[in-house]
Design an enzyme around this catalytic site. Structure first.
Site, PDB file in Angstrom:
ATOM      1  N   SER A 128       0.853  -1.198   0.173  1.00 12.05           N
ATOM      2  CA  SER A 128      -0.030   0.043   0.025  1.00 12.05           C
ATOM      3  C   SER A 128       1.111   1.401  -0.100  1.00 12.05           C
ATOM      4  CB  SER A 128      -1.042  -0.037   1.196  1.00 12.05           C
ATOM      5  OG  SER A 128      -2.083   1.002   1.088  1.00 12.05           O
ATOM      6  N   ASP A 181      -8.980  -3.556  -6.313  1.00 11.34           N
ATOM      7  CA  ASP A 181      -8.467  -3.255  -4.945  1.00 11.34           C
ATOM      8  C   ASP A 181      -9.606  -2.373  -4.337  1.00 11.34           C
ATOM      9  OD1 ASP A 181      -7.286  -1.834  -2.913  1.00 11.34           O
ATOM     10  OD2 ASP A 181      -5.283  -1.645  -4.260  1.00 11.34           O
ATOM     11  N   HIS A 207      -6.932  -6.135  -0.813  1.00  7.80           N
ATOM     12  CA  HIS A 207      -6.025  -5.196  -0.992  1.00  7.80           C
ATOM     13  C   HIS A 207      -4.638  -5.801  -0.870  1.00  7.80           C
ATOM     14  CE1 HIS A 207      -4.465  -0.951  -1.084  1.00  7.80           C
ATOM     15  NE2 HIS A 207      -4.030  -1.039   0.152  1.00  7.80           N
TER      16      HIS A 207
END
Length: 435
Positions: A212, A308, A375
């Site tokens: 991320s 995502d 994610h």
């Protein structure tokens, strides 16, 4: 697989992020940490990013102690609250004794004095609140069955506490009121110096990775990382769920670009971004991975779900763009999306693939784009490499990364559109939503 024990457990460990992500934009970006911090206070249990794997239950041997950055105060390499950066280090062994894998924790960004001030009371803004021991799983696992190519390497988890992907500078630190430190670039330089002093400088093979916001940090610092290591060493970088799109939301607003613009201005990120890009474009545009990777010369592997959920919830359909809740159920569970919503999500997938057109031609680059509503996928054993991991062409993410890193095979895996892949983990937050 949706009803399996592993999937239920996997979902329960991730649900807190979505629960708080439904708040307003600025708070939503940092809320993952806030709720985890509250969970720590309420339950007196360990704060962690990774779940306990049902395939290899966590034992004391899996937990790795927190180390605070040496001499951080003198160097000015401080978290948002002024505390020293924390990291977790596990020494390699055997054939991996001179190989290094670094993983940068994720956790969004802060774009205002207020949101950065909130972060400094959490593990993403202060080492005072960081767990003193965390389990290493997924790409950090020491189990050969979970992590066949990197299990015995020296492994480091770098905690994330600056709110700007380790790219900020102190130029705009507030001089009155709430004291904040914007020292991301200094933190990056200091942690590299410390790791170099304990053996990284002699690495024969090295992989810088991150999830991320940590994946974005990996891309920003990839070439610098390469330059710090011996010229004859193999050095590559991996960004997991870090390919954030500069895409219009459903109301045709550039919500993410506006947010990035605030982050760049607040913490003076332009100084850390590529000079050629900043000379031609506004700095906020140069923070998007599509632009960053144009200037990275070190081999890079990109892992991203085409759906995502973080990007769908914050870039494509932020709360402000859906005041009547038309997308509410769809954002909680992709199987709740109606045909017209699925068509828009497919368009988002198309935008991601179009953004990767040039990168796909890069012979040294690797790609794993699956069709999952999820994610980050590298730090969970369930999604990194397990009997029930997501696969493309019968390859797990770990298989593909290993093929790419060791030049065993071409490693450009792009999935068919949802709902074609039965091996996917699709996050379902419906049971945890409020209202």
């Amino acid at each position: 697989m949706a009803g399996s024990t592993a999937n239920l457990r996997f979902r329960s460990n991730l649900v807190w992020w979505r629960k708080w992500a439904r708040k307003d934009w600025a708070i939503a970006i940092v809320a993952f940490t806030l709720i985890l911090f509250l969970v720590t206070l309420i339950s007196n249990s360990s704060w962690r990013d990774e779940p306990i794997s049902p395939f290899h239950p966590t034992t004391a041997a899996d937990l790795v102690e927190l180390t605070l950055l040496h001499d951080a105060e003198r160097r000015g390499a401080l978290c948002l609250d002024g505390s020293a950066l924390g990291y977790h280090f596990r020494k390699g062994s055997g054939s991996g004794a001179q190989n290094w894998l670094l993983h940068i924790e994720g956790g969004g960004w802060c774009n205002t004095i207020k949101s950065c001030s909130l972060r400094k009371w959490t593990p993403l803004g202060s080492s005072k609140y960081m767990d003193r021991r965390v389990p290493f799983s997924g790409i950090l696992s020491s189990q050969p069955s979970d992590n066949p190519d990197f299990y015995n390497w020296n492994k480091v988890k770098i905690r994330y506490c600056d709110g700007a992907s380790f790219a900020g500078h102190p130029k705009n630190e507030p001089t009155t009121g709430s004291k904040l430190f914007f020292r991301g670039q200094l933190i990056w330089e200091a942690i590299m110096d410390e790791l170099l002093s304990i053996g990284l400088s002699k690495a024969k093979q090295a992989l810088l990775s991150g999830c991320s916001a940590g994946g974005l940090a990996t891309l920003i610092h990839c070439d610098d990382f390469r330059g710090l290591l011996p010229r004859d060493s193999t050095v590559k970088c991996l960004a997991d769920a870090g390919f954030f799109l500069d895409e219009n939301d459903v109301n045709q607003n550039r919500t993410m670009r506006t947010f990035y613009r605030d982050v760049v201005v607040l913490q003076d990120l332009a100084t850390s971004l590529h000079k050629d890009c900043v000379a031609r474009k506004e700095p906020a545009k140069c923070l998007f991975p599509e632009e960053v990777i144009k200037h990275v010369t070190t081999p890079v592997f990109l892992i991203n779900p085409a759906y995502d959920f973080w990007q769908i919830q914050h870039i494509l359909i932020p709360e402000a763009s859906d005041p009547h809740g038309y997308w509410k159920k769809c954002k909680l569970n992709i199987y709740n999306c109606n045909p017209s919503q699925i068509e828009i999500l497919q368009g988002f997938r198309d935008s991601m693939l179009n953004s990767l057109n040039e990168f796909q031609k890069n012979k040294e680059g690797g790609i794993f784009i699956n069709s999952c509503f999820i994610h980050c996928q590298t730090w969970y054993s369930e999604t990194w490499h397990s009997p029930s991991s997501p696969r493309i062409n019968n390859k797990t993410i770990a298989d593909s990364v290993g093929d790419w890193y060791f030049n065993r095979n071409v490693a450009k895996q792009i999935d068919c559109p949802f709902p074609c892949n039965p091996t996917c983990y699709h996050m379902n937050f419906t049971q945890f939503s409020r209202g």
